[in-house]
Design a protein around this motif. Structure first.
Motif, PDB file in Angstrom:
ATOM      1  N   PRO A   1     -65.596  40.497  -7.140  1.00 51.20           N
ATOM      2  CA  PRO A   1     -67.071  40.390  -7.071  1.00 51.20           C
ATOM      3  C   PRO A   1     -67.420  38.720  -7.163  1.00 51.20           C
TER       4      PRO A   1
ATOM      5  N   GLY B   1     -86.254  37.008  -0.840  1.00 47.70           N
ATOM      6  CA  GLY B   1     -87.613  37.308  -1.841  1.00 47.70           C
ATOM      7  C   GLY B   1     -87.459  36.583  -3.102  1.00 47.70           C
ATOM      8  N   GLY B   2     -87.896  37.170  -3.982  1.00 49.17           N
ATOM      9  CA  GLY B   2     -87.818  36.539  -5.421  1.00 49.17           C
ATOM     10  C   GLY B   2     -88.045  35.232  -5.790  1.00 49.17           C
ATOM     11  N   GLU B   3     -87.181  34.591  -5.770  1.00 45.04           N
ATOM     12  CA  GLU B   3     -87.090  33.021  -6.122  1.00 45.04           C
ATOM     13  C   GLU B   3     -87.640  32.323  -5.096  1.00 45.04           C
TER      14      GLU B   3
ATOM     15  N   LEU C   1     -72.571  37.099 -18.856  1.00 50.96           N
ATOM     16  CA  LEU C   1     -72.185  37.682 -17.878  1.00 50.96           C
ATOM     17  C   LEU C   1     -71.439  39.118 -18.067  1.00 50.96           C
ATOM     18  N   LYS C   2     -71.077  39.429 -19.474  1.00 54.47           N
ATOM     19  CA  LYS C   2     -70.487  40.485 -19.688  1.00 54.47           C
ATOM     20  C   LYS C   2     -69.109  41.094 -19.006  1.00 54.47           C
ATOM     21  N   VAL C   3     -68.238  39.825 -18.821  1.00 51.66           N
ATOM     22  CA  VAL C   3     -66.953  39.771 -18.360  1.00 51.66           C
ATOM     23  C   VAL C   3     -66.016  39.090 -19.247  1.00 51.66           C
TER      24      VAL C   3
ATOM     25  N   PRO D   1     -85.537  42.284  -4.185  1.00 53.45           N
ATOM     26  CA  PRO D   1     -85.582  40.690  -4.419  1.00 53.45           C
ATOM     27  C   PRO D   1     -85.166  40.226  -6.097  1.00 53.45           C
ATOM     28  N   PHE D   2     -85.385  41.019  -6.920  1.00 53.67           N
ATOM     29  CA  PHE D   2     -85.423  40.777  -8.041  1.00 53.67           C
ATOM     30  C   PHE D   2     -83.986  41.416  -8.906  1.00 53.67           C
TER      31      PHE D   2
ATOM     32  N   LYS E   1     -61.732  44.412 -17.620  1.00 57.31           N
ATOM     33  CA  LYS E   1     -62.111  43.299 -18.298  1.00 57.31           C
ATOM     34  C   LYS E   1     -63.666  43.158 -18.079  1.00 57.31           C
ATOM     35  N   VAL E   2     -64.226  44.369 -18.305  1.00 59.14           N
ATOM     36  CA  VAL E   2     -65.649  44.169 -18.415  1.00 59.14           C
ATOM     37  C   VAL E   2     -66.122  44.524 -19.910  1.00 59.14           C
ATOM     38  N   VAL E   3     -67.467  44.213 -20.341  1.00 57.13           N
ATOM     39  CA  VAL E   3     -67.970  44.392 -21.513  1.00 57.13           C
ATOM     40  C   VAL E   3     -68.803  45.597 -21.517  1.00 57.13           C
TER      41      VAL E   3
ATOM     42  N   LEU F   1     -70.437  36.769  -9.088  1.00 59.10           N
ATOM     43  CA  LEU F   1     -71.672  37.192 -10.122  1.00 59.10           C
ATOM     44  C   LEU F   1     -72.377  35.822 -10.273  1.00 59.10           C
ATOM     45  N   THR F   2     -73.656  35.992 -10.427  1.00 60.92           N
ATOM     46  CA  THR F   2     -74.426  34.971 -10.580  1.00 60.92           C
ATOM     47  C   THR F   2     -75.393  35.107 -11.811  1.00 60.92           C
ATOM     48  N   SER F   3     -75.898  34.279 -12.693  1.00 62.48           N
ATOM     49  CA  SER F   3     -76.622  34.269 -13.921  1.00 62.48           C
ATOM     50  C   SER F   3     -77.718  33.366 -13.940  1.00 62.48           C
ATOM     51  N   SER F   4     -79.076  33.639 -13.901  1.00 69.07           N
ATOM     52  CA  SER F   4     -79.938  32.676 -13.951  1.00 69.07           C
ATOM     53  C   SER F   4     -80.090  31.993 -15.425  1.00 69.07           C
TER      54      SER F   4
ATOM     55  N   LEU G   1     -73.429  44.561 -15.800  1.00 62.16           N
ATOM     56  CA  LEU G   1     -73.384  43.329 -14.884  1.00 62.16           C
ATOM     57  C   LEU G   1     -74.884  42.913 -14.340  1.00 62.16           C
TER      58      LEU G   1
ATOM     59  N   TYR H   1     -68.707  36.332 -21.984  1.00 65.64           N
ATOM     60  CA  TYR H   1     -68.731  37.174 -22.618  1.00 65.64           C
ATOM     61  C   TYR H   1     -70.202  37.864 -22.743  1.00 65.64           C
TER      62      TYR H   1
ATOM     63  N   ARG I   1     -60.885  42.750  -3.318  1.00 65.80           N
ATOM     64  CA  ARG I   1     -61.851  41.644  -3.133  1.00 65.80           C
ATOM     65  C   ARG I   1     -62.899  41.676  -4.186  1.00 65.80           C
TER      66      ARG I   1
END
Lengths: 377, 377
Positions: B30, B204-206, B316-318, A24-25, A317-319, B32-35, A66, B313, B28
């Motif tokens: 990806p 879970g988690g949040e 998200l490191k992209v 979940p984390f 295209k990733v760091v 991504l999410t970033s809290s 990521l 950058y 396909r």
């Protein structure tokens, strides 16, 4: 950190349990492919010259750059906290109020700070006073209390011991603990499943022969927590796991130890791969060497690490931070590795998993590395 | 390009068909999410000051910068070729031998070159002689024949017409054709499915309230091929689709046209978002405006685009090219957008999909943009 006697055994099944605990984390990070990088890996480069190995390599990239906090370290940190919560008496005895502590100026510091905050637990991070201000700010940004120390390991450990004494916080080391090893290993299980699913989907287009999964994984090796975890995740699968290190100033301690049979206990290297300047810990060593779950080590020059970083940037295209580019550098530039794949895999070639371990590098630092690379040409 | 009269109708079902056609050939990509970025988007920034909107935004990023050729354009190009192959008489009449042609110095050129090569079809790309050498090299690298022209649109079209006359190659325009619109729209269908799956997993988690999918998508708008395709992919779903543009020197042509009811037919802007310097095409306009499948447009200053690129950058490191950062800049910095979300979404907030359209920017160019940003502070 939970008492190691309460840790699960170091097995693939325990890695699977760890994965359920942290699911979940953490992010299920994506797996990327690049036909141009696979083609490049299957072609001897001009600098390698005539008569060099011509392995067939299909590369798969597990993007832990990521991951939360920008590195796989989030997995081990969340697992460490989950295991602590399960240690008999820790919660009941007020452990969560007393908190956790570590000494680190890198990704582990931020990972532990995040995992502690998510659980409402105080975190104390001992960092050298000379740490880069953005790293200090980032660690504080995750809600941790930063405690400053001198920069030698003796000084840092003394300050850490003092924090433990004064607060009762539990030490969570960066790699030398079974719970950390199992947590980091979860990326290996995910990687295997993701590649299998992607191969199953890949029915059209390139019309390549159906395969069932990875043949090998290359992961960077610093303290060895992640490499040993990944090796456990592959036990019994037939997937060969290799460690990748920088060779600069003896940073290839794991390789030297593995080949001589004696763990190297100290390293003093200023390799550009700053996450890999540490000697391998005892717990990781028991998996890597004593149980021979790692099939071998390869090491590369810093210049090759920077070249691989540039390719990650330009083609994928990733760091990636320097440490994270070491496995790709091995696949592209290490003649020993490439000759071995040609020998073992023949015409059919290998599907090789590359672990991108982290992406914490400032644009300014990246620019300087690439500018220095251009000048040296 | 296939005769538009043979194209499927512009509907969500046709986007789904397009997706099946191109599935074997494209990634396909990806999500991504970033809290930390969602938290940032839900906080008024200091420069926005007191009394500003406080929307609740949860951001989801569709990473077409990680698509083949580094941009969503691969989708439209592969779909265009698949549709051509289905055009009655094209294959039988030797169309595949005569090939395809376009004029572009950007991502569409490389996408068409790749799609043609994958089908064993010759591709002619008309590029201005002043194009950046790496772009010329990349296009040739995909096996295309590069034909040089002057840099005005009249000069480019004349050279293109000459190529058509001499080779019999079919013109594949970058956005103003139903097959291109439908191909680009496939990213919208994927995005919806991926977010639904990720929300279902996130138990879970949040512990946040279970939701069923995105509330809105923001996509960049240049010629409008992708925006209109994404809008079609959302028809009937209840997801609001918004267009994002740079405001510099009138590059917000779609916004002005949408608000005045008259399509703006020419743009002359040197916005940093170089992929969005084009006016909206007729076919996209019919979807965006005439059918009102786009709910509105927002535009941002170039400085905000660069700030958003830096966050992509760092957090998200992209790697995203300037055009790709425009929707994130809208979500973070556009007061009109933010006030609208606060009004519409209230306490519950919105799950907003952000389309990262491409990642083709050299490290050198990125470094210069960020250095200029630092100096202006």
């Amino acid at each position: 950190m939970a008492d190691p006697s309460t840790s699960p055994p170091l097995t693939r099944a325990s890695v699977a349990e760890a994965r359920e605990l942290i699911r979940p984390f953490v992010h299920r990070t994506p797996v990327l492919t690049s036909s141009s990088l696979s083609a490049l890996a299957s072609t001897p480069t001009p600098t390698q010259g005539e008569g060099k190995a011509r392995p067939k390599l299909r590369l798969w990239f597990k993007c832990e750059n990521l991951q939360k906090v920008g590195a796989f370290k989030a997995r081990g940190a969340f697992h460490a906290i989950e295991r602590l919560k399960k240690e008999p008496g820790w919660l009941a005895g007020g452990g969560a109020e007393r908190g956790v502590v570590t000494h680190s100026s890198g990704n582990h510091a931020q990972a532990l700070a995040l995992a502690a905050r998510a659980n409402g637990i105080p975190a104390y991070i001992v960092m050298p006073t000379i740490s880069a201000p953005p790293k200090i700010a980032a660690t504080k940004g995750y809600g941790a209390t930063v405690v400053f120390s001198g920069s030698t390991s003796v000084e840092r450990e003394a300050v850490t011991a003092k924090v433990v004494e004064e607060t009762g916080a539990r030490l969570v080391p960066p790699y030398d603990h079974p719970d950390i090893v199992l947590g980091q290993g979860t990326l290996g299980l995910e990687f295997q499943e993701q590649v299998e699913a992607m191969m199953a989907e890949d029915v059209g287009g390139e019309k390549k022969k159906k395969k069932k999964g990875l043949d090998a994984i290359i992961a960077p090796c610093g303290g060895g927590g992640m490499l040993s975890g990944v090796a456990l995740s592959c036990e019994g699968t037939g997937i060969c796991v290799f460690g990748a290190e920088p060779s600069f100033q003896g940073a290839d301690d794991a390789k030297r130890g593995y080949e001589s049979g004696v763990r190297v206990e100290s390293v003093s290297s200023l390799t550009v791969a700053d996450g890999l300047r540490t000697p391998v810990g005892r717990v990781p060593w028991s998996v890597i060497y004593e149980r021979r779950l790692v099939a071998g080590f390869y090491s590369v020059a810093d210049a090759d690490v920077v070249r691989a970083m540039r390719l990650a940037y330009e083609r994928l295209k990733v760091v990636v931070e320097p440490s994270a580019a070491v496995p790709l550098a091995v696949a592209l530039y290490d003649e020993d590795f490439r000759a071995m794949v040609e020998r073992e895999a023949g015409e059919e070639g290998w599907d090789v998993g590359i672990v991108f371990s982290g992406g914490n590098v400032s644009l300014e630092a990246l620019g300087k590395l690439f500018a220095a690379e251009e000048e040296s040409k």
